[in-house]
Structure formats: structure tokens, C-alpha cells
Scaffold this motif. Structure first.
Motif, PDB file in Angstrom:
ATOM      1  N   GLY A  12      30.718  29.294  49.386  1.00 55.03           N
ATOM      2  CA  GLY A  12      29.903  28.798  48.218  1.00 55.03           C
ATOM      3  C   GLY A  12      30.269  29.658  46.866  1.00 55.03           C
ATOM      4  N   LEU A  13      29.847  29.123  45.614  1.00 55.81           N
ATOM      5  CA  LEU A  13      29.763  29.935  44.502  1.00 55.81           C
ATOM      6  C   LEU A  13      28.859  30.611  43.844  1.00 55.81           C
ATOM      7  N   SER A  14      27.995  30.886  44.593  1.00 57.51           N
ATOM      8  CA  SER A  14      26.355  31.497  44.045  1.00 57.51           C
ATOM      9  C   SER A  14      26.550  32.966  43.940  1.00 57.51           C
ATOM     10  N   ASP A  15      27.364  33.692  44.690  1.00 55.85           N
ATOM     11  CA  ASP A  15      27.608  35.082  44.603  1.00 55.85           C
ATOM     12  C   ASP A  15      29.064  35.561  44.255  1.00 55.85           C
ATOM     13  N   GLY A  16      29.196  36.835  44.502  1.00 56.59           N
ATOM     14  CA  GLY A  16      30.652  37.337  44.097  1.00 56.59           C
ATOM     15  C   GLY A  16      31.547  37.049  45.271  1.00 56.59           C
ATOM     16  N   ALA A  17      31.547  36.413  46.332  1.00 54.63           N
ATOM     17  CA  ALA A  17      32.549  36.607  47.433  1.00 54.63           C
ATOM     18  C   ALA A  17      33.657  36.184  47.016  1.00 54.63           C
ATOM     19  N   VAL A  18      33.832  34.769  46.422  1.00 49.93           N
ATOM     20  CA  VAL A  18      35.264  33.959  46.063  1.00 49.93           C
ATOM     21  C   VAL A  18      35.805  34.914  44.904  1.00 49.93           C
ATOM     22  N   SER A  19      34.852  35.389  44.093  1.00 45.45           N
ATOM     23  CA  SER A  19      35.432  36.047  42.995  1.00 45.45           C
ATOM     24  C   SER A  19      36.369  37.520  43.239  1.00 45.45           C
ATOM     25  N   ALA A  20      35.540  38.013  44.298  1.00 43.31           N
ATOM     26  CA  ALA A  20      36.234  39.171  44.899  1.00 43.31           C
ATOM     27  C   ALA A  20      37.799  38.982  45.607  1.00 43.31           C
ATOM     28  N   MET A  21      37.759  37.872  46.244  1.00 44.18           N
ATOM     29  CA  MET A  21      39.000  37.410  46.868  1.00 44.18           C
ATOM     30  C   MET A  21      39.908  36.948  45.741  1.00 44.18           C
ATOM     31  N   TYR A  22      39.622  36.541  44.533  1.00 42.71           N
ATOM     32  CA  TYR A  22      40.608  36.271  43.616  1.00 42.71           C
ATOM     33  C   TYR A  22      40.872  37.604  43.176  1.00 42.71           C
ATOM     34  N   GLY A  23      40.224  38.572  43.010  1.00 43.98           N
ATOM     35  CA  GLY A  23      40.566  40.005  42.320  1.00 43.98           C
ATOM     36  C   GLY A  23      41.379  40.517  43.267  1.00 43.98           C
ATOM     37  N   VAL A  24      41.431  40.655  44.742  1.00 44.89           N
ATOM     38  CA  VAL A  24      42.420  41.312  45.716  1.00 44.89           C
ATOM     39  C   VAL A  24      43.844  40.363  45.298  1.00 44.89           C
ATOM     40  N   ALA A  25      43.691  39.039  45.265  1.00 48.46           N
ATOM     41  CA  ALA A  25      44.991  38.500  45.271  1.00 48.46           C
ATOM     42  C   ALA A  25      45.742  38.753  43.883  1.00 48.46           C
ATOM     43  N   ILE A  26      44.874  38.845  42.965  1.00 49.65           N
ATOM     44  CA  ILE A  26      45.672  39.323  41.603  1.00 49.65           C
ATOM     45  C   ILE A  26      46.074  40.604  41.534  1.00 49.65           C
ATOM     46  N   SER A  27      45.368  41.522  42.291  1.00 54.94           N
ATOM     47  CA  SER A  27      45.884  42.809  42.426  1.00 54.94           C
ATOM     48  C   SER A  27      47.053  43.121  43.042  1.00 54.94           C
ATOM     49  N   VAL A  28      47.402  42.130  43.932  1.00 49.67           N
ATOM     50  CA  VAL A  28      48.555  42.100  44.506  1.00 49.67           C
ATOM     51  C   VAL A  28      49.537  41.534  43.946  1.00 49.67           C
ATOM     52  N   GLN A  29      49.430  40.642  43.092  1.00 46.83           N
ATOM     53  CA  GLN A  29      50.441  40.072  42.217  1.00 46.83           C
ATOM     54  C   GLN A  29      49.820  39.169  40.987  1.00 46.83           C
ATOM     55  N   PRO A  30      49.857  40.112  39.780  1.00 49.07           N
ATOM     56  CA  PRO A  30      49.059  39.618  38.509  1.00 49.07           C
ATOM     57  C   PRO A  30      49.324  37.991  38.246  1.00 49.07           C
ATOM     58  N   ASP A  31      50.701  37.866  38.404  1.00 49.25           N
ATOM     59  CA  ASP A  31      51.040  36.272  37.919  1.00 49.25           C
ATOM     60  C   ASP A  31      50.929  35.031  39.042  1.00 49.25           C
ATOM     61  N   GLY A 140      47.701  36.732  52.352  1.00 51.36           N
ATOM     62  CA  GLY A 140      48.067  35.559  51.760  1.00 51.36           C
ATOM     63  C   GLY A 140      48.622  35.892  50.513  1.00 51.36           C
ATOM     64  N   ALA A 141      48.023  36.619  49.898  1.00 50.46           N
ATOM     65  CA  ALA A 141      48.792  37.078  48.579  1.00 50.46           C
ATOM     66  C   ALA A 141      50.022  37.556  48.615  1.00 50.46           C
ATOM     67  N   ARG A 142      50.131  38.689  49.663  1.00 51.65           N
ATOM     68  CA  ARG A 142      51.314  39.301  49.856  1.00 51.65           C
ATOM     69  C   ARG A 142      52.465  38.080  50.291  1.00 51.65           C
ATOM     70  N   LEU A 143      52.036  37.450  51.102  1.00 54.11           N
ATOM     71  CA  LEU A 143      53.105  36.555  51.602  1.00 54.11           C
ATOM     72  C   LEU A 143      53.382  35.546  50.436  1.00 54.11           C
ATOM     73  N   ALA A 144      52.542  34.908  49.808  1.00 48.72           N
ATOM     74  CA  ALA A 144      52.667  33.988  48.682  1.00 48.72           C
ATOM     75  C   ALA A 144      53.737  34.269  47.631  1.00 48.72           C
ATOM     76  N   SER A 145      53.338  35.782  47.208  1.00 48.58           N
ATOM     77  CA  SER A 145      54.342  36.585  46.267  1.00 48.58           C
ATOM     78  C   SER A 145      55.638  37.080  46.479  1.00 48.58           C
ATOM     79  N   ALA A 146      55.911  37.024  48.080  1.00 47.51           N
ATOM     80  CA  ALA A 146      57.000  37.457  48.660  1.00 47.51           C
ATOM     81  C   ALA A 146      57.092  38.936  48.678  1.00 47.51           C
TER      82      ALA A 146
END
Length: 286
Positions: A12-31, A140-146
Motif C-alpha cells: 500500500g501507499l499509506s506509509d513510507g515503505a514504497v518510498s524507501a524502496m524508491y530511495g534505495v533504487a535512486i541511490s543505486v542509479q539516480p537516472d 533489481g536496481a543494480r541489475l536494471a542499471s547494469a
């Protein structure tokens, strides 16, 4: 890989769990390009997570990486894997049955166990309850961003050893088509079956014909009625039921401007069966 990451969870989107996942992914690869499949999978519903991946994945370009986290067994000995499909998509997920529909309908050619010694968010080693953030989206972010090739995810696991849920193909026998109610068109309450439109070939069923529809749960009848087979909801009156072909080319049941699932308390899964009885039409009878 194509630098695209698609996320699915039951968070769900009622807390920060999904946002934290976004943050990790962007930290791996900003674009990195990040998209949401859905975060509204019913809690712990592995079957629905499996189906939503199948419903969606073929419309994405090759090389897209999917992260699916519906994980009632988090912190247990269940494996964390990345599967590569025949369509050259990648799915990062717990090995708990989430890959069932993909394997059945599309096919999985290879799977690897995530090596958490290498593919785990730094400084997260004491956490065992948020693998979606610490293991799956990070990998997943490390894989998607090579950042890593697929071979560096971890050791291979045999595809036939992956966990699968019980799944059955629709069959036709004695002028009756028997299938299961795989999933709901959630917002509108329509029932999506596993009966592909190609199964109608040779039956003589045409638009406008009447079908007897019976729905059972664990062998007990919960619904029975006649309804017409139509191209769209316009082929039925307001509040009337209709059989139609849905967006994944399977037969579905709906109430015109109503929720069939809510009206008759219908749910989904392999223990919800649907039976369509028809009359064989002779050539030239129409």
C-alpha cells in the motif's frame, strides 16, 4: 537491461515503505526509470501477485526488471531469486509461488538465487523483515542499471525446483467449458477466468448466444444463471450479467455497471470454478 524498474508489492501507499524502496533504487542509479505495477495486492496474496505479473509483463520492453514483493515468509528460509523469462524480462522476488503464472504462460529459462553477501543494501545486515528494500529493490536496481550482470546475482537454481502454486488449464467436455476464476477486475468487480477465447473455436458459440454459467467454490454451487455472450457491456441491459472477452483474451463475467463479485460474494483462485454450458449449433442454423 533497459534502465527500467517496475515495482509490485502488497505494501500500500499509506506509509513510507514504497518510498524507501524508491530511495534505495535512486541511490543505486539516480537516472533509473522507476514505475509502479501496483502496491495494492491484497496482503499476503501470492496468487494475485503472480497473476498481475503475467497480466502486465508482456507489454514491457525486453530487459525490463520487475521487483515483486508479496512475502508472508520474509525472514524464513525461503529463497530470494531473480528469474529470466523466455521473453527476456527479469523478475526479482521471493521464491514462494509468485512466478507461477509467468512460468505457466510465458516460460522461465533461468533462475538465480540472490547472493546477499554481495547484493544487499550496505549496513542493512541486522534487518530481516524488509527484504523488499534491503535485498529485492537493491538487487533489481543494480541489475536494471547494469551495475551488475545477471550472472553476478548469485548461483543458479534449477527452474523446475522453483515453488509453484496449483494452476489448471481450462478444458472443454460434453458441451461444457470448465475453468477457474483467476482474478478480479478489481475496481469494477468483473470475474476474469482462465478460459481463453481460442477454446471457443469449434463450439458454434457466437455473439448473442445464451450460456448457462455455474460457479462453484470447493465443489459447492454458489451461482447459476443464463447470460448472453457479448462483444461489450453495451450488449446487455443495465444490471444484467454478460459473458465477454477481456483485455487478455480470456472470457470474463460482468454485471453491466455493477460489481458481479460483490453482488454474489465471488472470490478468486484455483478453488473457484466456473462452468459454461452451451448448445452446439449446426452449420447453417444461424
Amino acid at each position: 537491461m533497459n534502465n527500467s524498474l517496475v515495482l509490485q508489492t502488497d505494501f500500500g501507499l499509506s506509509d513510507g515503505a514504497v518510498s524507501a524502496m524508491y530511495g534505495v533504487a535512486i541511490s543505486v542509479q539516480p537516472d533509473l526509470s522507476i514505475f509502479d505495477l501496483t502496491h495494492d495486492i491484497p496482503q499476503f496474496n501470492i496468487w494475485e501477485a503472480s497473476y498481475r505479473l503475467y497480466q502486465t509483463i508482456s507489454y514491457w520492453p525486453e530487459g525490463t526488471v520487475f521487483v515483486s514483493v508479496v512475502d508472508p515468509g520474509v525472514g524464513t528460509e525461503r529463497l530470494s531469486v531473480v528469474a529470466r523469462t523466455k521473453s527476456n524480462h527479469y523478475i526479482v522476488t521471493p521464491d514462494n509461488g509468485t512466478l507461477t503464472h509467468i512460468d505457466h504462460h510465458i516460460g522461465i529459462v533461468e533462475a538465480r538465487v540472490i547472493d546477499e553477501e554481495v547484493n544487499r543494501l550496505p549496513k542493512s545486515g541486522e534487518s530481516y523483515t524488509f527484504h523488499g528494500r534491503d535485498v529485492y529493490v537493491y538487487t533489481g536496481a543494480r541489475l536494471a542499471s547494469a551495475k551488475i550482470p545477471y550472472e553476478n546475482v548469485g548461483p543458479m537454481v534449477k527452474v523446475d525446483e522453483l515453488v509453484r502454486l496449483s494452476i489448471h488449464d481450462a478444458i472443454m467436455k460434453n458441451q461444457q467449458i470448465n475453468g477457474t476464476i483467476d482474478i478480479l477486475d478489481v475496481r469494477f468487480g468483473n470475474l476474469w477466468t482462465n478460459i481463453h477465447k481460442e477454446l471457443l473455436r469449434g463450439t458454434g458459440i457466437q455473439y448473442g448466444d445464451q450460456l448457462e454459467v455455474t460457479i462453484t467454490h470447493n465443489g459447492n454451487q454458489v451461482y447459476r444463471n443464463n447470460m448472453s455472450f457479448g462483444r461489450s457491456f453495451a450488449d446487455s441491459r443495465l444490471g444484467e450479467p454478460i459473458v465477454y472477452v477481456n483485455s487478455v483474451d480470456n472470457l470474463a463475467i460482468a454485471l453491466n455497471q455493477g460489481s458481479f463479485a460483490q453482488a454474489y460474494n465471488i472470490r478468486t483462485g484455483s478453488n473457484w470454478k466456473i462452468h459454461l454450458t452451451y448448445s452446439q449449433q449446426e452449420e447453417g442454423e444461424k
